[in-house]
Every structure is written in C-alpha cells, then in structure tokens.
Design a protein around this motif. Structure first.
Motif, short mmCIF file in Angstrom:
data_model
loop_
_atom_site.label_atom_id
_atom_site.label_comp_id
_atom_site.label_asym_id
_atom_site.label_seq_id
_atom_site.Cartn_x
_atom_site.Cartn_y
_atom_site.Cartn_z
N VAL A 162 0.87 -1.18 0.00
CA VAL A 162 0.00 0.00 0.00
C VAL A 162 0.90 1.22 0.00
O VAL A 162 1.86 1.30 0.78
N THR A 163 0.61 2.17 -0.87
CA THR A 163 1.41 3.39 -0.96
C THR A 163 0.58 4.60 -0.58
O THR A 163 -0.65 4.60 -0.70
N ASP A 164 1.28 5.66 -0.13
CA ASP A 164 0.57 6.90 0.20
C ASP A 164 0.55 7.82 -1.01
O ASP A 164 0.95 7.42 -2.12
N SER A 165 0.13 9.06 -0.81
CA SER A 165 -0.01 10.00 -1.93
C SER A 165 1.33 10.37 -2.56
O SER A 165 1.38 10.86 -3.68
N SER A 166 2.42 10.10 -1.84
CA SER A 166 3.76 10.36 -2.37
C SER A 166 4.36 9.13 -3.05
O SER A 166 5.51 9.15 -3.46
N CYS A 167 3.58 8.05 -3.11
CA CYS A 167 4.00 6.77 -3.68
C CYS A 167 4.94 6.01 -2.76
O CYS A 167 5.52 4.99 -3.15
N ALA A 168 5.11 6.47 -1.52
CA ALA A 168 5.95 5.75 -0.56
C ALA A 168 5.19 4.54 -0.04
O ALA A 168 3.99 4.61 0.24
N SER A 169 5.87 3.42 0.09
CA SER A 169 5.25 2.19 0.58
C SER A 169 5.06 2.28 2.10
O SER A 169 6.03 2.40 2.84
N VAL A 170 3.82 2.23 2.53
CA VAL A 170 3.52 2.35 3.95
C VAL A 170 3.09 1.02 4.56
O VAL A 170 3.05 0.87 5.79
N ARG A 171 2.80 0.04 3.73
CA ARG A 171 2.43 -1.27 4.23
C ARG A 171 2.70 -2.32 3.17
O ARG A 171 2.65 -2.04 1.97
N GLY A 172 3.00 -3.53 3.60
CA GLY A 172 3.26 -4.63 2.68
C GLY A 172 4.26 -5.60 3.27
O GLY A 172 4.69 -5.45 4.41
N SER A 173 4.62 -6.61 2.49
CA SER A 173 5.68 -7.54 2.91
C SER A 173 6.56 -7.83 1.72
O SER A 173 6.11 -7.83 0.58
N TRP A 174 7.82 -8.06 2.03
CA TRP A 174 8.82 -8.29 0.99
C TRP A 174 9.65 -9.52 1.33
O TRP A 174 10.21 -9.62 2.43
N PHE A 175 9.73 -10.45 0.39
CA PHE A 175 10.56 -11.64 0.53
C PHE A 175 11.87 -11.39 -0.19
O PHE A 175 11.89 -11.13 -1.39
N SER A 176 12.98 -11.47 0.54
CA SER A 176 14.29 -11.22 -0.04
C SER A 176 14.84 -12.52 -0.63
O SER A 176 15.17 -13.46 0.10
N GLU A 177 14.94 -12.55 -1.95
CA GLU A 177 15.39 -13.77 -2.63
C GLU A 177 16.84 -14.14 -2.28
O GLU A 177 17.22 -15.31 -2.34
#
Length: 214
Positions: free
Chosen positions: A91-106
């Motif tokens: 989920v991104t805010d109005s500035s396109c910054a990611s404020v929520r989510g999950s990331w799997f580091s390969e």
C-alpha cells in the motif's frame, strides 16, 4: 435421475470444490520478481563467446554519475516502483511511498514488513559497471542502466545483505540462499550481455561454474 443419486452427485461436487479451495489456501504464495532472465543454456552460450578482459579502475567513479532513482510515473520513482512490484499487499501513500506490505528477499530468504528494511539492489553494481565499460558512457546512458526496469537489474532485498554485497562480482559474492544462485547468475549474464559490459576471468569462471550446476 433418482433423488438419492442426485444427492450423491451434489455431495461429490461439494467435496471437490472444498478440496480445490483447500489446495488454494495451503498453496505457497507466489513471490513477485524482476523480469525473467535469459535461460541457463542461453547464458552458457553467451559466456562461450566472451573473451575475459582486465577490469578498469574506479578513477573518476561516483554514484552521482549514475542518476537514480528516476521518476517513472507521477510521484513514483524507480525505487518505489520496484518495492511495489516485488512486494505483496503493498500500500502506498499520496507520495507513492510504501507504507504497508511484505517483501521476501530472494538473496537470503528473509521476509520484511517495513520498506525501510529493504534496499533495491543493482544486480550488476554501479561501480562494477563502471569498471566494465560504463566509464565511457554518457551520463544519460548510465542513468538508463541505473533505472533499468526492463531487464533483471533491480531487485528488492534485505538492506544488510545488499550492503554486504557492495560492488562485488560473482567471483566474490553470491546469494546465501543457494537455490537462487542459478537465477542470480542468469540475471547477471543477461544484464551484462544487454548492456555490452565486459567480464574479467574470475567473474566468467564463477558464472560458468554456477550455470553448469543449474
């Protein structure tokens, strides 16, 4: 059709539907990823044509000569675009910054839920590119390289892992997650081939050995 037979058909259909749903729920979540690199066989074929050459120096090098992160669309730059591409439920805010989510580091198999724990790795590092031929490019071409979303050159990974990698090539660094090393080698070769960057002897040998094990 008898009512008993019809009921049996209905029960079987419901059981099949439940089993299908259960398999979907239990299936591992797919991880988003950079563009698919060339195949191992294509990478091996390309390496067979490569004549190793000694790398150049870092004289004159600066990360500022590879401008990044460029605007992709609206308020979204390359970093935020990769975070959204490689993450899950971002989920991104109005500035396109990611404020929520999950990331799997390969690279190391870690999962993170804060964008601040994620770096965007240049698979072929900027300093490595400089030593391999990018020192003679225009700044505009270096900018395209540093923000290349069309090739497997950018990937969201654990920040500490990215920093440990630094500007090392595959003769000095490979992902600790061994199951990803073949993909990483394919990514590296794909990027170097597309951008016409050279390889030194140790680098080529490390790639050949890894790709032969794919």
């Amino acid at each position: 059709m008898s009512s008993v037979y019809a009921r049996r058909i209905g029960v079987l259909a419901s059981s099949a539907a439940l089993a299908s749903l259960a398999s979907l729920v239990s299936a591992p979540a797919a991880h988003a990823a950079p563009p698919t690199p060339i195949s191992a066989s294509s990478a091996r074929a390309y390496l067979a044509t490569v004549t190793p050459r000694t790398e150049g120096s870092l004289t004159g090098y600066s990360r500022s000569l590879f401008p990044h992160w460029s605007t992709v669309s609206g308020t979204c730059n390359t970093r935020e675009t990769v975070l959204k591409r490689d993450g899950s439920g971002v989920v991104t805010d109005s500035s396109c910054a990611s404020v929520r989510g999950s990331w799997f580091s390969e690279y190391d198999g870690a999962t993170w839920t804060a964008a601040s724990d994620i770096d965007i790795d240049h698979v072929v590092p900027l300093a490595e590119a400089w030593r391999s031929g990018a020192s003679s490019w225009t700044t505009s071409k270096r900018q395209q390289f540093a923000n290349d979303l069309a090739r497997p050159q950018l990937i969201a990974v654990t920040d500490d892992v990215n920093q440990a990698k630094g500007d090392k090539d595959p003769s000095d660094w490979m992902p600790s997650r061994t199951s990803y090393r073949c993909t990483y080698a394919r990514m590296w070769v794909h990027v170097k081939q597309y951008w016409g960057l050279g390889m030194d002897s140790a680098e080529k040998t490390a790639l050949v050995n890894e790709l032969n094990a794919c």
